[in-house]
Write an enzyme that holds these catalytic residues in place. Structure first.
Site, PDB file in Angstrom:
ATOM      1  N   LYS A  83       9.046  -7.919  -1.484  1.00 19.60           N
ATOM      2  CA  LYS A  83       8.887  -6.079  -2.756  1.00 19.60           C
ATOM      3  C   LYS A  83      10.366  -6.582  -2.978  1.00 19.60           C
ATOM      4  O   LYS A  83      10.714  -6.236  -3.958  1.00 19.60           O
ATOM      5  CB  LYS A  83       8.855  -4.943  -2.437  1.00 19.60           C
ATOM      6  CG  LYS A  83       9.348  -3.629  -2.815  1.00 19.60           C
ATOM      7  CD  LYS A  83       9.411  -2.550  -1.857  1.00 19.60           C
ATOM      8  CE  LYS A  83      10.875  -2.266  -2.782  1.00 19.60           C
ATOM      9  NZ  LYS A  83      11.079  -0.647  -1.603  1.00 19.60           N
ATOM     10  N   ASP A 140       6.395   0.248  -4.394  1.00 18.82           N
ATOM     11  CA  ASP A 140       7.316   0.073  -3.541  1.00 18.82           C
ATOM     12  C   ASP A 140       5.862   2.160  -2.692  1.00 18.82           C
ATOM     13  O   ASP A 140       4.922   1.862  -3.786  1.00 18.82           O
ATOM     14  CB  ASP A 140       8.608   1.184  -3.521  1.00 18.82           C
ATOM     15  CG  ASP A 140       8.689   1.855  -5.200  1.00 18.82           C
ATOM     16  OD1 ASP A 140       7.289   2.001  -5.399  1.00 18.82           O
ATOM     17  OD2 ASP A 140       9.253   2.899  -5.011  1.00 18.82           O
TER      18      ASP A 140
END
Ligand code: SF4
Length: 216
Positions: free
Chosen positions: A121, A139
């Protein structure tokens, strides 16, 4: 599940709701941006922006951060969750940048993920927001929104969500759609109290209809 067309339509509506959605971390260089993203794990961007002005004054680049003691780094970020671990990773990632990348933040996910404390991420956010390279970082907001809207299977992993969104949306939309989904999650489809009754996506959202008792 929503079709490709419905997903794209939902993203267009999110874009109309939040036309100014953009990265909210403050940083002047790719290195500082990468550090800010590392700090934002399990912390709000607002809390990160509060500590980074002093942090980047004291340690603006990989050279100064690698040379710093962990204690000195901790001092600047102690209001952020997991600060001890983050200080350790910031120092180690800075050293790895100097050792393996001539002190320059790399522009591929594979290289970024070699750095201590940089997961998929973080790498995706750095690629997209520091370099404008298409990537779709997933997220907590993106996960919640895409599952509630049934854009992805309910049990989809973060990686599966990322891969499905990249299939459903044209590449040129990935970066903006990521930010628009985050804003949508922050201000409309909130974790505890989604504003379903006022949601322009209610018509295509089985979850919202269920919450409002419109559907069993
Ligand atoms: Fe989220 Fe409710 Fe809108 Fe569905 S209807 S997307 S659950 S706010």
């Amino acid at each position: 599940m929503l079709s490709k067309q419905q997903t794209q339509q939902a993203v267009v509506i999110m874009g109309e709701m939040f036309p100014d959605a953009q990265p909210s971390l403050d940083a002047r260089t790719p290195f500082q941006y990468m550090i800010s993203v590392m700090l934002s794990a399990q912390a709000t961007d607002i809390s990160v922006n509060k500590v980074t002005p002093q942090l980047f004054t004291d340690f603006p680049d990989p050279q100064t951060m690698a040379a710093a003691t962990e204690t000195a780094l901790q001092q600047d970020i102690r209001s952020i969750g997991l600060y001890r671990n983050k200080a350790k990773h910031m120092k180690a990632a800075s050293q790895a940048l100097l050792d393996d990348f001539n002190g320059v933040v790399p522009r591929t996910r594979a290289d970024l993920m070699q750095l201590p404390g940089v997961g998929r991420k973080t790498a995706d956010v750095v690629l997209a927001d520091a370099f404008g390279i298409p990537a779709f970082a997933v997220d907590t907001h993106v996960t919640r929104v895409t599952k509630r809207l049934h854009m992805v299977p309910q049990k989809a992993t973060v990686l599966e969500i990322e891969q499905r969104l990249m299939k459903l949306l044209p590449q040129e939309l990935w970066i903006t759609a990521h930010h628009q989904m985050i804003y949508f999650g922050r201000y409309q489809c909130l974790a505890r109290t989604p504003k379903c009754a006022q949601c322009p996506l209610l018509g295509m959202c089985a979850d919202g209809q269920h919450r409002l008792g419109l559907k069993k």
